[in-house]
Motif scaffolding. Sequence first.
Motif, short mmCIF file in Angstrom:
data_model
loop_
_atom_site.label_atom_id
_atom_site.label_comp_id
_atom_site.label_asym_id
_atom_site.label_seq_id
_atom_site.Cartn_x
_atom_site.Cartn_y
_atom_site.Cartn_z
N ASP A 95 0.82 -1.22 0.00
CA ASP A 95 0.00 0.00 0.00
C ASP A 95 0.85 1.27 0.00
N LYS A 96 1.92 1.28 0.82
CA LYS A 96 2.78 2.47 0.92
C LYS A 96 3.87 2.49 -0.15
N GLU A 97 4.05 1.37 -0.83
CA GLU A 97 5.11 1.27 -1.84
C GLU A 97 4.64 1.71 -3.22
N ALA A 98 3.38 1.46 -3.53
CA ALA A 98 2.84 1.82 -4.85
C ALA A 98 2.53 3.31 -4.89
N PRO A 99 2.69 3.95 -6.05
CA PRO A 99 2.37 5.37 -6.17
C PRO A 99 0.89 5.63 -5.97
N GLU A 100 0.57 6.90 -5.74
CA GLU A 100 -0.82 7.27 -5.44
C GLU A 100 -1.78 6.87 -6.54
N LYS A 101 -1.32 6.92 -7.80
CA LYS A 101 -2.19 6.62 -8.93
C LYS A 101 -2.63 5.17 -8.99
N THR A 102 -1.86 4.26 -8.36
CA THR A 102 -2.05 2.83 -8.56
C THR A 102 -3.38 2.33 -8.00
N ILE A 103 -4.07 1.57 -8.83
CA ILE A 103 -5.32 0.91 -8.43
C ILE A 103 -4.99 -0.51 -7.99
N PHE A 104 -5.57 -0.95 -6.90
CA PHE A 104 -5.43 -2.33 -6.43
C PHE A 104 -6.71 -3.10 -6.74
N ALA A 105 -6.54 -4.34 -7.18
CA ALA A 105 -7.71 -5.19 -7.46
C ALA A 105 -7.44 -6.60 -6.97
N THR A 106 -8.48 -7.26 -6.54
CA THR A 106 -8.38 -8.65 -6.11
C THR A 106 -9.16 -9.55 -7.07
N ASN A 107 -8.62 -10.73 -7.32
CA ASN A 107 -9.29 -11.71 -8.17
C ASN A 107 -10.05 -12.74 -7.33
N THR A 108 -10.32 -12.41 -6.07
CA THR A 108 -11.03 -13.36 -5.21
C THR A 108 -12.33 -13.83 -5.86
N SER A 109 -12.66 -15.10 -5.62
CA SER A 109 -13.89 -15.66 -6.15
C SER A 109 -14.97 -15.82 -5.08
N SER A 110 -14.56 -15.68 -3.81
CA SER A 110 -15.53 -15.97 -2.75
C SER A 110 -15.42 -15.08 -1.52
N LEU A 111 -14.29 -14.42 -1.33
CA LEU A 111 -14.09 -13.60 -0.13
C LEU A 111 -14.69 -12.21 -0.30
N SER A 112 -14.95 -11.56 0.83
CA SER A 112 -15.51 -10.21 0.81
C SER A 112 -14.45 -9.20 0.38
N CYS A 113 -14.74 -8.44 -0.66
CA CYS A 113 -13.82 -7.40 -1.10
C CYS A 113 -13.69 -6.32 -0.03
N HIS A 114 -14.79 -6.01 0.66
CA HIS A 114 -14.74 -5.02 1.74
C HIS A 114 -13.72 -5.44 2.80
N LYS A 115 -13.74 -6.71 3.18
CA LYS A 115 -12.83 -7.18 4.23
C LYS A 115 -11.39 -7.18 3.76
N ILE A 116 -11.16 -7.56 2.51
CA ILE A 116 -9.80 -7.55 1.97
C ILE A 116 -9.24 -6.13 2.02
N ALA A 117 -10.10 -5.14 1.72
CA ALA A 117 -9.66 -3.75 1.62
C ALA A 117 -9.55 -3.03 2.97
N GLU A 118 -9.93 -3.68 4.04
CA GLU A 118 -9.92 -3.04 5.36
C GLU A 118 -8.55 -2.49 5.74
N VAL A 119 -7.48 -3.13 5.26
CA VAL A 119 -6.12 -2.74 5.67
C VAL A 119 -5.56 -1.61 4.82
N LEU A 120 -6.28 -1.17 3.80
CA LEU A 120 -5.75 -0.21 2.84
C LEU A 120 -6.06 1.24 3.20
N SER A 121 -5.16 2.11 2.79
CA SER A 121 -5.42 3.55 2.91
C SER A 121 -6.08 4.08 1.65
#
Length: 305
Positions: A125-151
């Motif tokens: 999260d702190k290593e990628a530039p501000e412009k960078t979009i993060f995406a998950t390819n999860t098939s079953s987990l909650s995207c909200h929960k995955i993103a909880e740790v992100l700024s």
Amino acid sequence: MSSTQIARHLSTHLSVIRNVTVIGGGSMGSGIAQVSAAAGNSVNLVDVSEDVLKKSKKSIETGLSRVGKKLFSGDTAKINDFVNSTVTRINFTPDIISSVKESDLVVEAIVENLDAKQKLFKSIDKEAPEKTIFATNTSSLSCHKIAEVLSRKDRFAGLHFFNPVQVMKLVEVISISDTSKSTHDLVFEWSKTLGKVPVNCRDTPGFIVNQLLVPNLVQAILMIERGDATARDVDTAMKLGAGYPMGPIELADYVGLDVIYFILQGWQKEFPNEPRYQIPETLKKLIEQKKLGVKTGEGFYQYKK
């Protein structure tokens, strides 16, 4: 910076995705890397295992060769040029941090485990530039929960590709409540450039396909368990009576019984009173016997290795 300011900044500085990092060199990650590179993107395919990366490269070269044969009608020179030029756009590397430094988009395709995914995203999260979009390819987990740790929750989305990525046209695009419109629009349009057909879905368990598919497979297994019909008869009935290209039991074996079991376990933990997510005893027994379907040579059916 407010969310509105960030959205304006992104619309000015990131109008198209060109540099993509895919984390995870398994079949899904390799497939996403292949179609991204074939569409003209510069791609980093990241995995901590050098052996996995070697297998990924070989798999991608084989996949591109198949595509090339269709595109160029067996013209060997053009096929080889297509394969080589596409592979040169992929950097196979174990270095996660360096890979995300210039990325417009980072797609995570690692093990289907919430803690592992959160740990990964937190580390970059702190290593990628501000412009960078993060995406998950999860098939079953909650995207909200995955993103909880992100700024950068406004620059996070789900991009659920289907296996084999090189063949399957669908991509489910999942926005969480914090996902900005500019982020959604960018990943949605980028999916189209890969030759995919994107659809929108809320962050609901299993999204569209697995939410409908997995309970259907469970019901088919329960029919067999009750003795209502044999596996072969269930498959024949659904193929000839409902127009399915593959019967539900055949499909379960193809997907992997362990994958279905893992998905059900996660849903059952989150929704313990939901009958749709019950785990059939037959499925549990096959898992215990390590009969996982096509990949192990036996599941509900037997397969020649």
